[in-house]
Design a protein around this motif. Structure first.
Motif, PDB file in Angstrom:
ATOM      1  N   UNK A 187     -48.285  86.305  10.385  1.00 29.97           N
ATOM      2  CA  UNK A 187     -47.831  87.348  10.238  1.00 29.97           C
ATOM      3  C   UNK A 187     -46.604  87.345  11.238  1.00 29.97           C
ATOM      4  N   UNK A 188     -45.498  87.764  10.660  1.00 27.97           N
ATOM      5  CA  UNK A 188     -44.145  87.849  11.630  1.00 27.97           C
ATOM      6  C   UNK A 188     -43.778  89.215  12.254  1.00 27.97           C
ATOM      7  N   UNK A 189     -44.349  89.880  12.971  1.00 23.56           N
ATOM      8  CA  UNK A 189     -43.877  91.182  13.333  1.00 23.56           C
ATOM      9  C   UNK A 189     -42.492  91.527  13.843  1.00 23.56           C
ATOM     10  N   UNK A 190     -41.879  92.442  13.387  1.00 23.22           N
ATOM     11  CA  UNK A 190     -40.681  93.022  13.909  1.00 23.22           C
ATOM     12  C   UNK A 190     -40.894  93.295  15.489  1.00 23.22           C
ATOM     13  N   UNK A 191     -39.909  92.761  16.036  1.00 20.36           N
ATOM     14  CA  UNK A 191     -39.767  92.969  17.447  1.00 20.36           C
ATOM     15  C   UNK A 191     -38.378  93.202  17.911  1.00 20.36           C
ATOM     16  N   UNK A 192     -38.062  94.579  18.334  1.00 21.59           N
ATOM     17  CA  UNK A 192     -36.837  95.063  18.939  1.00 21.59           C
ATOM     18  C   UNK A 192     -36.851  95.481  20.464  1.00 21.59           C
TER      19      UNK A 192
ATOM     20  N   UNK B 298     -40.369  96.332  20.552  1.00 22.56           N
ATOM     21  CA  UNK B 298     -41.082  97.285  19.304  1.00 22.56           C
ATOM     22  C   UNK B 298     -41.859  96.149  18.530  1.00 22.56           C
ATOM     23  N   UNK B 299     -43.020  96.373  18.262  1.00 25.23           N
ATOM     24  CA  UNK B 299     -44.069  95.741  17.650  1.00 25.23           C
ATOM     25  C   UNK B 299     -44.565  96.376  16.588  1.00 25.23           C
ATOM     26  N   UNK B 300     -44.342  95.728  15.248  1.00 21.11           N
ATOM     27  CA  UNK B 300     -44.887  96.342  13.934  1.00 21.11           C
ATOM     28  C   UNK B 300     -45.251  95.359  13.208  1.00 21.11           C
ATOM     29  N   UNK B 301     -46.187  95.523  12.012  1.00 21.47           N
ATOM     30  CA  UNK B 301     -46.404  94.610  11.071  1.00 21.47           C
ATOM     31  C   UNK B 301     -46.145  95.117   9.727  1.00 21.47           C
ATOM     32  N   UNK B 302     -45.505  96.257   9.514  1.00 17.03           N
ATOM     33  CA  UNK B 302     -45.145  97.069   8.431  1.00 17.03           C
ATOM     34  C   UNK B 302     -43.477  97.128   8.342  1.00 17.03           C
TER      35      UNK B 302
ATOM     36  N   UNK C 119     -46.360 106.795  20.004  1.00 16.50           N
ATOM     37  CA  UNK C 119     -46.319 105.466  20.346  1.00 16.50           C
ATOM     38  C   UNK C 119     -47.139 105.336  21.706  1.00 16.50           C
ATOM     39  N   UNK C 120     -47.822 104.024  21.729  1.00  9.60           N
ATOM     40  CA  UNK C 120     -48.411 103.573  22.863  1.00  9.60           C
ATOM     41  C   UNK C 120     -47.801 102.543  23.615  1.00  9.60           C
ATOM     42  N   UNK C 121     -47.734 102.312  24.776  1.00 11.54           N
ATOM     43  CA  UNK C 121     -47.433 101.033  25.660  1.00 11.54           C
ATOM     44  C   UNK C 121     -48.565  99.913  25.447  1.00 11.54           C
TER      45      UNK C 121
ATOM     46  N   UNK D 289     -43.492  93.370  27.821  1.00  9.57           N
ATOM     47  CA  UNK D 289     -44.175  94.947  27.692  1.00  9.57           C
ATOM     48  C   UNK D 289     -43.536  95.151  26.193  1.00  9.57           C
ATOM     49  N   UNK D 290     -44.452  96.157  25.521  1.00 10.27           N
ATOM     50  CA  UNK D 290     -44.038  96.488  24.201  1.00 10.27           C
ATOM     51  C   UNK D 290     -44.291  97.885  23.830  1.00 10.27           C
TER      52      UNK D 290
END
Length: 354
Positions: free
Chosen positions: A1-6, A13-17, A93-95, A124-125
């Protein structure tokens, strides 16, 4: 899976969706009221939690209550409500510190669950609490597994791969008489549960396809756990090359747009996969063979597709129904009127000339 990271404020920023980092992120703790938090989240602000972990979960529950319900509304209104609710709840959101360490007091160890989904992390994310809880829950299912009675064993779903908790469609594949045992295609294998059932029933060679790499990785792991060496996995949009005397497909059941990767196992916009399967099937099914198409009639109950449209799609693809097997769902959340059907399809014979 390639999460979006900003990168934002020193945290990725981590997300799978595929959701985007909120443009405005407000630091909050247990000093904020649920009403104020809901107002901010509904307006589009991200809420970066800095209290303890139980407090974050309590706030998430309070936000959910304020989203209300769409029970009893038409299907599309319910979907719109769920989509808005997901957007609002996703803004709490949580760190995460490097190594996916959750720094909140009284927080669980989420390192292994996050590493399975996001890979290793040295920075950190920030992550949506709602998504993090889903990742942890999926990890627990992956470890625990789902009991499949017809296998006499468990299937271990990965995050983002549809779990076979509604097992009635597996029972259909386990009980329908096999037309042949030398070869079968399992189209859209997911966790690999149907391919595993076919192999356990004595099919000598099974080719399992999927267009999602995470599903293929999940299926391979399950086949290895079960000691099934005669199953090949192949990344493909629908079919592998060649023909088989048995082709099995359990496509998404509802012809509407998916909002998340996991929903693609349930929602098939415009019946794209179903149509592709039916249209190409005559080129991949051996003459005299059977295709087992597994569909719930939930789309019909919701007014999203008629039985006449489904039967018409069979006919346009040059197929005919040799038989069918029906079963009622056992899952407590299933529609009480719903029926799941295994359609036994064959290539329609050409008319004999006079």
């Amino acid at each position: 899976m390639n999460p979006q990271s900003t990168k934002d404020g020193g945290r990725r920023w981590l997300t799978t969706v595929g959701t985007k980092m909120p443009r405005t992120v407000v630091a909050i703790d247990d000093g904020i009221t649920a009403d104020e938090a809901f107002r901010l989240a509904a307006a589009g602000a991200g809420l970066a939690w800095h209290g303890d972990f139980p407090g974050a979960r309590n706030l998430l529950a309070a936000l959910s209550r304020r989203c209300g319900t769409a029970a009893g509304k038409p299907f599309q209104e319910q979907r719109n409500h769920r989509s808005r609710r997901a957007r609002i709840l996703g803004r709490l959101l949580v760190p995460l510190d490097p190594g996916h360490v959750l720094p909140l007091r009284r927080g669980p160890d989420v390192r292994e669950a996050c590493a399975e989904v996001f890979g290793p992390s040295e920075t950190a994310s920030l992550v949506s609490l709602r998504e993090l809880l889903g990742i942890v829950g999926a990890h627990e299912w992956r470890v625990k597994g789902v009991e499949i009675p017809s296998l006499g064993a468990k299937i271990h779903p990965h995050h983002g791969v549809f779990s076979p908790v509604r097992g009635e469609y597996v029972d259909l594949v386990a009980r329908t008489p096999l037309p042949a045992r030398q070869l079968a295609f399992d189209i859209g294998t997911g966790t690999g549960v149907l391919a595993a059932v076919l192999a356990r029933r004595g099919v000598e060679r099974v080719v399992a396809t999927d267009n999602e790499p995470r599903a293929l990785a999940c299926a391979r792991e399950n086949f290895a756990r079960l000691g099934l060496d005669g199953i090949e996995t192949l990344h493909a949009d629908v079919f592998p090359p060649g023909r088989a005397p048995l082709v099995v497909c359990n496509p998404p059941w509802l012809p509407v747009r998916a909002h998340t990767p996991l929903e693609r196992a349930v929602y098939d916009p415009g019946s794209r996969m179903l149509k592709a399967f039916l249209d190409r099937l005559p080129r991949h099914l051996e003459p005299g063979g059977e295709a087992w198409l597994i569909l719930s009639d939930l789309a019909e109950l919701l007014g999203l597709r008629t039985r006449e449209e489904l039967l018409g799609a069979f006919e346009r693809s040059g197929l005919e129904v040799r038989g069918r097997e029906d079963i009622r769902p056992r899952h407590p959340r299933a529609n009480a009127k719903e029926v799941t059907t295994l359609w036994r399809l064959t290539i329609r014979a050409a008319p004999v000339p006079d």
